[in-house]
Design a protein around this motif. Structure first.
Motif, PDB file in Angstrom:
ATOM      1  N   GLN A  55       7.399  12.497  -9.797  1.00 16.86           N
ATOM      2  CA  GLN A  55       5.918  13.454  -8.967  1.00 16.86           C
ATOM      3  C   GLN A  55       5.722  14.455 -10.803  1.00 16.86           C
ATOM      4  N   THR A  60      -1.649  12.263  -2.717  1.00 19.34           N
ATOM      5  CA  THR A  60      -0.760  13.979  -2.234  1.00 19.34           C
ATOM      6  C   THR A  60      -2.583  14.348  -2.221  1.00 19.34           C
ATOM      7  N   ARG A  61      -3.291  13.808  -3.323  1.00 20.42           N
ATOM      8  CA  ARG A  61      -5.123  14.792  -3.337  1.00 20.42           C
ATOM      9  C   ARG A  61      -5.569  14.105  -2.971  1.00 20.42           C
ATOM     10  N   TYR A  65       6.391   6.639  -3.574  1.00 21.46           N
ATOM     11  CA  TYR A  65       5.513   7.658  -2.711  1.00 21.46           C
ATOM     12  C   TYR A  65       5.038   6.172  -1.922  1.00 21.46           C
ATOM     13  N   GLN A 118       3.089   6.279   1.452  1.00 21.96           N
ATOM     14  CA  GLN A 118       2.482   6.979   1.257  1.00 21.96           C
ATOM     15  C   GLN A 118       1.105   6.282   1.436  1.00 21.96           C
TER      16      GLN A 118
END
Length: 263
Positions: A72, A108-109, A194, A197
């Motif tokens: 992360q 995440t972005r 991740y 995700q």
């Protein structure tokens, strides 16, 4: 290639190569490598794109992260780097550990990623495979680096493979041991961070590997592609872990098709 430095927070710097003009293509190398590991792609895509190949933290000329940095932390560093460049959404591609970082940024972005590609990525390793890579990470913390074993695993005897092997050997010999150990530890423990995700990734996603890569398998690539909303798996026959160096034409063709996918 123009060598550049980007100032980041806490007096850290990111070093990168930049070449070409147009839509931005940001490239993230694997653990132990450096920005020059993307040279065949920089040379090819800079005819059409603004190509930015960055040294990961603790590699090349980029400032290293704290010794206990997690995957992360590498993802957050990459987000800061992309944001600092002020490019808006970029085409983001990563190799090996860089593919885990690319997945994390994309999940995440999504506002920062127009298209994403992972080359020779790992996905939910088996417990045995995970234990083996964690053991290698722990060995690195003692200051011991085994260069020959990965070279034997990554390269065959053909001339193009041996040329690539010599370059990779020089990068591994040049690596900062502390930065390498930190990144390898994050890589060893990061494959599941991740992994669940992928369904959050809606942009065009290329997932590429070679049939001869026992750690970044074709099955992993197919699984990742099936989880993404707009994923495509490409598996190149008889190629191993450093496929972007040993089969650059095939990789460039696959990446070109990916970059031409409408968003």
């Amino acid at each position: 290639m123009i060598s550049k430095i980007q100032q980041l927070s806490n007096n850290r710097v990111a070093h990168y190569f930049e070449q070409g003009e147009g839509e931005p293509l940001v490239l993230i190398h694997g653990v132990g490598m450096q920005a020059a590991a993307w040279t065949p792609q920089i040379e090819y895509f800079s005819k059409y794109y603004r190509v930015i190949s960055v040294d990961m933290p603790g590699h090349g000329q980029s400032t290293k992260l704290a010794d206990d940095a997690s995957l992360q932390d590498f993802v957050n560093w990459t987000i800061e780097f992309i944001t600092a460049l002020g490019l808006g959404a970029v085409n983001l591609a990563g190799h090996s550990m860089g593919s885990l970082i690319t997945t994390g940024v994309s999940a995440t972005r999504p506002d920062l990623v127009k298209r994403m590609a992972v080359l020779n990525g790992v996905y939910k390793r088996t417990p045995e495979a995970k234990d083996a890579v964690i053991q290698r990470a722990e060995e690195l913390k003692t200051g011991h680096i085994d260069i020959e074993t990965p070279l034997q695993r990554w390269f065959g005897d053909s001339e193009i493979e041996q040329q690539a092997a010599r370059k990779v050997k020089s990068w591994l010999e040049d690596v900062d041991m502390s930065g390498y150990a930190t990144a390898y530890s994050a890589f060893a423990r990061g494959d599941a961070v991740y992994a669940d995700q992928w369904s959050n990734i809606h942009c065009p996603a290329l997932i590429l590997t070679g049939t001869g890569d026992p750690n970044s398998t074709a099955e992993m690539a197919i699984q990742m592609a099936s989880q993404a909303k707009n994923g495509k798996a490409v598996v190149i026959e008889n190629e191993r872990h450093m496929v972007n160096l040993t089969a650059p034409d095939k990789v460039n063709n696959a990446m070109q098709a990916w970059l031409e996918t409408s968003v």
